[in-house]
Design an enzyme around this catalytic site. Structure first.
Site, PDB file in Angstrom:
ATOM      1  N   GLY A   1      46.730  -2.439  -8.197  1.00 53.38           N
ATOM      2  CA  GLY A   1      45.854  -3.324  -9.266  1.00 53.38           C
ATOM      3  C   GLY A   1      44.922  -2.088  -9.692  1.00 53.38           C
ATOM      4  O   GLY A   1      45.156  -1.293 -10.487  1.00 53.38           O
ATOM      5  N   GLY A   2      43.633  -2.552  -9.376  1.00 53.37           N
ATOM      6  CA  GLY A   2      42.321  -1.881  -9.601  1.00 53.37           C
ATOM      7  C   GLY A   2      42.556  -0.089  -9.850  1.00 53.37           C
ATOM      8  O   GLY A   2      42.463   0.535 -10.840  1.00 53.37           O
TER       9      GLY A   2
ATOM     10  N   GLU B   1      47.716 -14.304  -8.617  1.00 53.45           N
ATOM     11  CA  GLU B   1      46.896 -14.913  -9.600  1.00 53.45           C
ATOM     12  C   GLU B   1      47.726 -15.844 -10.708  1.00 53.45           C
ATOM     13  O   GLU B   1      46.981 -17.009 -11.181  1.00 53.45           O
ATOM     14  CB  GLU B   1      46.373 -13.767 -10.504  1.00 53.45           C
ATOM     15  CG  GLU B   1      45.219 -12.966  -9.725  1.00 53.45           C
ATOM     16  CD  GLU B   1      45.173 -11.446 -10.233  1.00 53.45           C
ATOM     17  OE1 GLU B   1      45.724 -11.019 -11.241  1.00 53.45           O
ATOM     18  OE2 GLU B   1      44.409 -10.640  -9.595  1.00 53.45           O
TER      19      GLU B   1
ATOM     20  N   ASN C   1      49.603  -2.152 -11.492  1.00 55.70           N
ATOM     21  CA  ASN C   1      49.653  -3.545 -12.288  1.00 55.70           C
ATOM     22  C   ASN C   1      48.182  -3.490 -13.126  1.00 55.70           C
ATOM     23  O   ASN C   1      47.126  -3.751 -12.560  1.00 55.70           O
ATOM     24  CB  ASN C   1      49.719  -4.821 -11.302  1.00 55.70           C
ATOM     25  CG  ASN C   1      49.276  -6.002 -11.779  1.00 55.70           C
ATOM     26  OD1 ASN C   1      49.189  -6.123 -12.954  1.00 55.70           O
ATOM     27  ND2 ASN C   1      48.848  -7.025 -10.990  1.00 55.70           N
ATOM     28  N   TRP C   2      48.339  -3.119 -14.388  1.00 54.04           N
ATOM     29  CA  TRP C   2      47.177  -3.290 -14.984  1.00 54.04           C
ATOM     30  C   TRP C   2      46.246  -4.583 -15.280  1.00 54.04           C
ATOM     31  O   TRP C   2      45.296  -4.598 -15.765  1.00 54.04           O
ATOM     32  CB  TRP C   2      47.422  -2.823 -16.572  1.00 54.04           C
ATOM     33  CG  TRP C   2      48.034  -1.268 -16.536  1.00 54.04           C
ATOM     34  CD1 TRP C   2      48.042  -0.538 -15.606  1.00 54.04           C
ATOM     35  CD2 TRP C   2      48.143  -0.431 -17.800  1.00 54.04           C
ATOM     36  NE1 TRP C   2      48.305   0.856 -16.024  1.00 54.04           N
ATOM     37  CE2 TRP C   2      48.646   0.934 -17.225  1.00 54.04           C
ATOM     38  CE3 TRP C   2      48.045  -0.594 -19.055  1.00 54.04           C
ATOM     39  CZ2 TRP C   2      48.843   2.053 -18.325  1.00 54.04           C
ATOM     40  CZ3 TRP C   2      48.395   0.300 -20.026  1.00 54.04           C
ATOM     41  CH2 TRP C   2      48.642   1.481 -19.585  1.00 54.04           C
ATOM     42  N   LYS C   3      47.046  -5.539 -14.892  1.00 54.48           N
ATOM     43  CA  LYS C   3      46.384  -7.021 -15.230  1.00 54.48           C
ATOM     44  C   LYS C   3      46.229  -7.257 -16.552  1.00 54.48           C
ATOM     45  O   LYS C   3      46.720  -6.329 -17.366  1.00 54.48           O
ATOM     46  CB  LYS C   3      45.354  -7.148 -14.125  1.00 54.48           C
ATOM     47  CG  LYS C   3      45.460  -7.174 -12.884  1.00 54.48           C
ATOM     48  CD  LYS C   3      44.664  -7.483 -11.908  1.00 54.48           C
ATOM     49  CE  LYS C   3      45.031  -6.944 -10.474  1.00 54.48           C
ATOM     50  NZ  LYS C   3      44.518  -7.987  -9.335  1.00 54.48           N
TER      51      LYS C   3
ATOM     52  N   SER D   1      44.202  -3.866  -2.661  1.00 55.98           N
ATOM     53  CA  SER D   1      43.079  -2.787  -2.346  1.00 55.98           C
ATOM     54  C   SER D   1      43.712  -1.458  -2.147  1.00 55.98           C
ATOM     55  O   SER D   1      43.136  -0.687  -1.104  1.00 55.98           O
ATOM     56  CB  SER D   1      41.978  -3.074  -1.657  1.00 55.98           C
ATOM     57  OG  SER D   1      41.423  -4.428  -2.210  1.00 55.98           O
TER      58      SER D   1
ATOM     59  N   GLU E   1      51.416  -9.027  -0.852  1.00 56.25           N
ATOM     60  CA  GLU E   1      49.961  -8.900  -1.389  1.00 56.25           C
ATOM     61  C   GLU E   1      49.015  -9.903  -0.699  1.00 56.25           C
ATOM     62  O   GLU E   1      48.993 -11.060  -1.193  1.00 56.25           O
ATOM     63  CB  GLU E   1      49.878  -8.843  -2.733  1.00 56.25           C
ATOM     64  CG  GLU E   1      50.949  -7.992  -3.530  1.00 56.25           C
ATOM     65  CD  GLU E   1      50.169  -7.794  -4.872  1.00 56.25           C
ATOM     66  OE1 GLU E   1      49.841  -6.447  -5.302  1.00 56.25           O
ATOM     67  OE2 GLU E   1      50.004  -8.749  -5.602  1.00 56.25           O
TER      68      GLU E   1
ATOM     69  N   HIS F   1      53.078 -13.024  -8.872  1.00 57.86           N
ATOM     70  CA  HIS F   1      51.669 -12.600  -8.424  1.00 57.86           C
ATOM     71  C   HIS F   1      50.536 -13.859  -7.882  1.00 57.86           C
ATOM     72  O   HIS F   1      50.704 -14.767  -8.628  1.00 57.86           O
ATOM     73  CB  HIS F   1      51.168 -11.863  -9.590  1.00 57.86           C
ATOM     74  CG  HIS F   1      50.140 -11.071  -9.222  1.00 57.86           C
ATOM     75  ND1 HIS F   1      48.759 -11.757  -8.962  1.00 57.86           N
ATOM     76  CD2 HIS F   1      49.830  -9.710  -8.984  1.00 57.86           C
ATOM     77  CE1 HIS F   1      47.714 -10.543  -8.510  1.00 57.86           C
ATOM     78  NE2 HIS F   1      48.595  -9.525  -8.524  1.00 57.86           N
TER      79      HIS F   1
ATOM     80  N   GLY G   1      41.915  -7.160  -5.157  1.00 58.87           N
ATOM     81  CA  GLY G   1      40.623  -6.956  -5.838  1.00 58.87           C
ATOM     82  C   GLY G   1      39.465  -7.038  -5.043  1.00 58.87           C
ATOM     83  O   GLY G   1      38.452  -7.032  -5.442  1.00 58.87           O
TER      84      GLY G   1
END
Ligand code: PEP
Length: 259
Positions: free
Chosen positions: A242-243, A102, A11-13, A221, A176, A100, A182
Protein backbone atom coordinates in the site's frame (compact mmCIF):
# COMPACT_ATOMS: atom_id res chain seq x y z
CA UNK A 1 12.20 -19.81 -1.48
CA UNK A 2 8.95 -19.87 -3.39
CA UNK A 3 8.80 -21.80 -6.62
CA UNK A 4 6.78 -19.38 -8.71
CA UNK A 5 7.87 -16.05 -10.09
CA UNK A 6 6.98 -13.60 -7.35
CA UNK A 7 4.38 -10.87 -7.80
CA UNK A 8 4.74 -7.40 -6.32
CA UNK A 9 1.46 -5.50 -6.58
CA UNK A 10 1.13 -1.88 -5.55
CA UNK A 11 -2.22 -0.80 -4.12
CA UNK A 12 -2.53 2.95 -4.54
CA UNK A 13 -5.89 2.93 -2.68
CA UNK A 14 -7.72 6.27 -3.13
CA UNK A 15 -4.60 8.28 -3.90
CA UNK A 16 -3.33 9.93 -7.06
CA UNK A 17 -4.03 12.68 -9.57
CA UNK A 18 -3.29 13.00 -13.27
CA UNK A 19 -0.03 14.83 -12.52
CA UNK A 20 1.17 12.63 -9.66
CA UNK A 21 0.31 9.41 -11.53
CA UNK A 22 2.32 10.50 -14.58
CA UNK A 23 5.43 11.18 -12.51
CA UNK A 24 5.10 7.94 -10.52
CA UNK A 25 4.41 5.68 -13.51
CA UNK A 26 7.28 7.15 -15.54
CA UNK A 27 9.70 6.64 -12.66
CA UNK A 28 8.50 3.05 -12.19
CA UNK A 29 8.67 2.20 -15.90
CA UNK A 30 12.20 3.64 -16.08
CA UNK A 31 13.27 1.84 -12.92
CA UNK A 32 11.82 -1.55 -13.88
CA UNK A 33 12.76 -1.50 -17.56
CA UNK A 34 12.03 -4.43 -19.87
CA UNK A 35 13.16 -7.24 -17.65
CA UNK A 36 11.60 -7.11 -14.23
CA UNK A 37 12.93 -9.86 -11.99
CA UNK A 38 9.39 -10.54 -10.80
CA UNK A 39 5.84 -9.83 -11.94
CA UNK A 40 4.74 -6.30 -11.10
CA UNK A 41 1.24 -4.84 -10.99
CA UNK A 42 -0.27 -1.47 -10.09
CA UNK A 43 -3.77 -1.36 -8.62
CA UNK A 44 -4.86 2.15 -9.45
CA UNK A 45 -8.17 3.94 -8.77
CA UNK A 46 -10.69 3.06 -11.51
CA UNK A 47 -10.86 6.53 -13.12
CA UNK A 48 -7.11 6.41 -13.79
CA UNK A 49 -6.92 2.97 -15.40
CA UNK A 50 -7.01 4.45 -18.91
CA UNK A 51 -4.39 7.07 -18.05
CA UNK A 52 -2.01 4.54 -16.52
CA UNK A 53 -2.50 2.11 -19.40
CA UNK A 54 -1.61 4.90 -21.86
CA UNK A 55 1.38 5.99 -19.79
CA UNK A 56 2.72 2.43 -19.73
CA UNK A 57 2.08 1.77 -23.40
CA UNK A 58 2.30 -1.71 -24.88
CA UNK A 59 5.99 -2.16 -24.10
CA UNK A 60 5.85 -1.33 -20.39
CA UNK A 61 2.53 -3.17 -19.96
CA UNK A 62 4.50 -6.35 -20.62
CA UNK A 63 6.50 -5.78 -17.42
CA UNK A 64 4.04 -3.75 -15.33
CA UNK A 65 0.50 -5.10 -15.34
CA UNK A 66 -2.56 -3.03 -14.66
CA UNK A 67 -4.75 -3.96 -11.70
CA UNK A 68 -8.04 -2.70 -10.30
CA UNK A 69 -8.91 -2.36 -6.63
CA UNK A 70 -12.41 -3.80 -6.78
CA UNK A 71 -14.95 -5.25 -9.21
CA UNK A 72 -18.68 -5.82 -9.29
CA UNK A 73 -19.86 -9.41 -8.84
CA UNK A 74 -22.43 -8.70 -11.56
CA UNK A 75 -21.75 -8.94 -15.28
CA UNK A 76 -23.82 -5.89 -16.33
CA UNK A 77 -27.07 -4.10 -15.65
CA UNK A 78 -28.74 -1.79 -13.16
CA UNK A 79 -25.94 -1.52 -10.58
CA UNK A 80 -25.26 2.20 -10.38
CA UNK A 81 -21.67 3.03 -9.50
CA UNK A 82 -20.36 -0.48 -10.09
CA UNK A 83 -17.62 -1.44 -12.55
CA UNK A 84 -17.79 -4.86 -14.21
CA UNK A 85 -14.94 -7.26 -14.83
CA UNK A 86 -15.50 -6.98 -18.60
CA UNK A 87 -15.09 -3.19 -18.38
CA UNK A 88 -11.80 -3.63 -16.53
CA UNK A 89 -10.69 -6.11 -19.17
CA UNK A 90 -11.51 -3.50 -21.85
CA UNK A 91 -8.95 -1.21 -20.19
CA UNK A 92 -6.19 -3.81 -20.28
CA UNK A 93 -6.52 -4.81 -16.63
CA UNK A 94 -4.97 -8.16 -15.70
CA UNK A 95 -5.47 -8.40 -11.91
CA UNK A 96 -8.19 -7.20 -9.55
CA UNK A 97 -8.00 -6.97 -5.76
CA UNK A 98 -11.08 -8.48 -4.09
CA UNK A 99 -11.98 -8.58 -0.41
CA UNK A 100 -9.48 -5.97 0.76
CA UNK A 101 -10.03 -5.44 4.50
CA UNK A 102 -11.01 -1.82 3.86
CA UNK A 103 -13.86 -3.05 1.68
CA UNK A 104 -14.86 -5.70 4.21
CA UNK A 105 -14.70 -3.14 7.05
CA UNK A 106 -16.14 0.03 5.48
CA UNK A 107 -18.42 -1.45 2.83
CA UNK A 108 -19.69 -4.52 4.64
CA UNK A 109 -18.34 -7.03 2.14
CA UNK A 110 -18.94 -10.60 3.24
CA UNK A 111 -17.04 -13.77 2.36
CA UNK A 112 -19.88 -14.59 -0.05
CA UNK A 113 -19.49 -11.21 -1.79
CA UNK A 114 -15.75 -11.77 -2.09
CA UNK A 115 -16.30 -15.25 -3.54
CA UNK A 116 -18.78 -13.90 -6.10
CA UNK A 117 -16.36 -11.15 -7.12
CA UNK A 118 -13.52 -13.64 -7.52
CA UNK A 119 -15.75 -15.86 -9.67
CA UNK A 120 -16.87 -12.90 -11.82
CA UNK A 121 -13.30 -11.75 -12.31
CA UNK A 122 -12.14 -15.21 -13.38
CA UNK A 123 -15.06 -15.55 -15.81
CA UNK A 124 -13.95 -12.36 -17.54
CA UNK A 125 -10.34 -13.51 -17.76
CA UNK A 126 -8.99 -11.45 -14.86
CA UNK A 127 -6.83 -12.75 -12.01
CA UNK A 128 -8.45 -12.00 -8.66
CA UNK A 129 -6.11 -11.13 -5.80
CA UNK A 130 -8.17 -12.46 -2.90
CA UNK A 131 -7.35 -10.69 0.37
CA UNK A 132 -7.70 -12.39 3.73
CA UNK A 133 -6.58 -11.22 7.15
CA UNK A 134 -7.39 -11.19 10.83
CA UNK A 135 -7.92 -8.21 13.13
CA UNK A 136 -5.72 -7.59 16.16
CA UNK A 137 -8.50 -8.76 18.49
CA UNK A 138 -8.85 -12.00 16.54
CA UNK A 139 -5.08 -12.61 16.62
CA UNK A 140 -4.91 -11.89 20.34
CA UNK A 141 -7.76 -14.36 20.88
CA UNK A 142 -5.68 -17.00 19.09
CA UNK A 143 -8.06 -17.07 16.12
CA UNK A 144 -5.80 -15.69 13.39
CA UNK A 145 -5.38 -18.91 11.44
CA UNK A 146 -9.04 -19.92 11.83
CA UNK A 147 -10.24 -16.56 10.53
CA UNK A 148 -8.02 -16.39 7.47
CA UNK A 149 -8.52 -20.02 6.48
CA UNK A 150 -12.32 -19.57 6.73
CA UNK A 151 -12.08 -16.49 4.49
CA UNK A 152 -10.06 -18.46 1.95
CA UNK A 153 -12.32 -21.53 2.18
CA UNK A 154 -15.35 -19.40 1.26
CA UNK A 155 -13.71 -18.46 -2.04
CA UNK A 156 -12.17 -21.87 -2.77
CA UNK A 157 -15.42 -23.73 -2.10
CA UNK A 158 -17.43 -21.33 -4.25
CA UNK A 159 -14.98 -21.64 -7.14
CA UNK A 160 -14.78 -25.42 -6.85
CA UNK A 161 -18.57 -25.65 -6.77
CA UNK A 162 -19.23 -23.32 -9.67
CA UNK A 163 -16.19 -23.66 -11.89
CA UNK A 164 -14.19 -26.69 -10.75
CA UNK A 165 -10.83 -27.25 -9.10
CA UNK A 166 -8.90 -25.75 -11.98
CA UNK A 167 -10.48 -22.33 -11.36
CA UNK A 168 -8.75 -22.15 -7.99
CA UNK A 169 -5.37 -22.22 -9.75
CA UNK A 170 -6.34 -18.92 -11.40
CA UNK A 171 -6.37 -16.87 -8.21
CA UNK A 172 -3.72 -15.07 -6.21
CA UNK A 173 -4.16 -14.90 -2.43
CA UNK A 174 -2.97 -11.98 -0.30
CA UNK A 175 -2.54 -12.43 3.44
CA UNK A 176 -2.98 -8.99 4.94
CA UNK A 177 -3.24 -8.91 8.72
CA UNK A 178 -5.60 -6.00 9.40
CA UNK A 179 -3.45 -4.84 12.31
CA UNK A 180 -0.49 -4.41 9.94
CA UNK A 181 -2.20 -2.42 7.17
CA UNK A 182 -1.11 1.19 7.09
CA UNK A 183 0.02 0.99 10.72
CA UNK A 184 3.77 0.61 10.30
CA UNK A 185 3.47 -2.71 12.19
CA UNK A 186 4.57 -5.63 10.06
CA UNK A 187 4.04 -9.30 10.77
CA UNK A 188 7.41 -10.84 11.49
CA UNK A 189 8.64 -13.12 8.70
CA UNK A 190 7.95 -16.10 10.97
CA UNK A 191 4.39 -14.95 11.79
CA UNK A 192 3.67 -14.37 8.12
CA UNK A 193 5.21 -17.68 7.04
CA UNK A 194 3.11 -19.59 9.58
CA UNK A 195 -0.14 -18.19 8.17
CA UNK A 196 1.01 -18.57 4.57
CA UNK A 197 1.79 -22.24 5.21
CA UNK A 198 -1.70 -22.70 6.69
CA UNK A 199 -3.25 -21.05 3.63
CA UNK A 200 -1.18 -23.32 1.36
CA UNK A 201 -2.48 -26.36 3.24
CA UNK A 202 -6.08 -25.19 2.65
CA UNK A 203 -5.39 -24.73 -1.06
CA UNK A 204 -4.47 -28.42 -1.21
CA UNK A 205 -8.23 -29.13 -1.05
CA UNK A 206 -8.18 -28.22 -4.72
CA UNK A 207 -5.16 -30.42 -5.43
CA UNK A 208 -1.43 -30.44 -4.83
CA UNK A 209 -0.52 -28.78 -8.13
CA UNK A 210 -3.09 -26.03 -7.57
CA UNK A 211 -1.72 -25.32 -4.11
CA UNK A 212 1.77 -25.07 -5.56
CA UNK A 213 0.63 -22.82 -8.42
CA UNK A 214 -1.29 -20.23 -6.40
CA UNK A 215 0.84 -17.29 -5.32
CA UNK A 216 0.29 -16.14 -1.74
CA UNK A 217 1.32 -12.51 -1.24
CA UNK A 218 2.03 -10.82 2.06
CA UNK A 219 0.63 -7.33 2.66
CA UNK A 220 0.81 -5.04 5.65
CA UNK A 221 3.38 -2.27 5.98
CA UNK A 222 5.79 -3.99 3.61
CA UNK A 223 8.60 -1.54 2.86
CA UNK A 224 12.07 -1.26 1.41
CA UNK A 225 13.62 -2.31 4.72
CA UNK A 226 11.59 -5.43 5.51
CA UNK A 227 10.70 -6.77 2.04
CA UNK A 228 13.73 -8.99 1.45
CA UNK A 229 13.31 -11.01 4.63
CA UNK A 230 9.56 -11.43 4.11
CA UNK A 231 9.98 -12.39 0.46
CA UNK A 232 12.60 -14.99 1.37
CA UNK A 233 10.04 -17.10 3.30
CA UNK A 234 9.19 -20.36 1.59
CA UNK A 235 5.43 -19.71 1.27
CA UNK A 236 5.58 -15.97 0.56
CA UNK A 237 5.28 -15.50 -3.18
CA UNK A 238 5.21 -11.73 -3.37
CA UNK A 239 3.77 -8.64 -1.77
CA UNK A 240 0.70 -6.43 -1.85
CA UNK A 241 2.08 -3.02 -1.04
CA UNK A 242 0.00 0.00 0.00
CA UNK A 243 1.77 3.10 1.31
CA UNK A 244 5.20 2.21 -0.07
CA UNK A 245 3.79 1.81 -3.60
CA UNK A 246 3.22 5.56 -3.81
CA UNK A 247 6.94 6.36 -3.67
CA UNK A 248 8.88 5.19 -6.70
CA UNK A 249 12.16 4.60 -4.86
CA UNK A 250 10.47 2.53 -2.14
CA UNK A 251 8.41 0.47 -4.56
CA UNK A 252 11.41 -0.14 -6.81
CA UNK A 253 13.44 -1.30 -3.80
CA UNK A 254 10.70 -3.83 -2.96
CA UNK A 255 10.63 -5.04 -6.58
CA UNK A 256 14.41 -5.41 -6.43
CA UNK A 257 14.08 -7.52 -3.27
CA UNK A 258 11.77 -10.01 -5.02
CA UNK A 259 12.98 -13.14 -6.76
C1 PEP B 1 -2.79 -2.60 1.54
O1 PEP B 1 -3.58 -1.69 1.63
O2 PEP B 1 -3.05 -3.55 0.81
C2 PEP B 1 -1.55 -2.52 2.32
C3 PEP B 1 -0.85 -3.60 2.47
O3 PEP B 1 -1.24 -1.30 2.85
P1 PEP B 1 0.14 -0.89 3.57
O4 PEP B 1 1.27 -1.47 2.78
O5 PEP B 1 0.14 0.61 3.55
O6 PEP B 1 0.10 -1.45 4.95
Amino acid sequence: MSKQRQLIAGNWKMNGSLGANAALVRALADGIGDEARCDVALAVPAPYLGQVRDLLGDAALASIALAAQDVSPHASGAYTGEVSAAMLKDFGVRYVVVGHSERRQYHGETDADVAAKARGALSAGLVPIVCVGETLAQREAGQGETVVTAQLDAVVEHLRGTAGDDAVAGIVVAYEPVWAIGTGKTATPAQAQEIHAALRRRLRQAGESTAAAVRILYGGSMNAGNAAELLAQSDIDGGLVGGASLKATDFLAIVAAAR
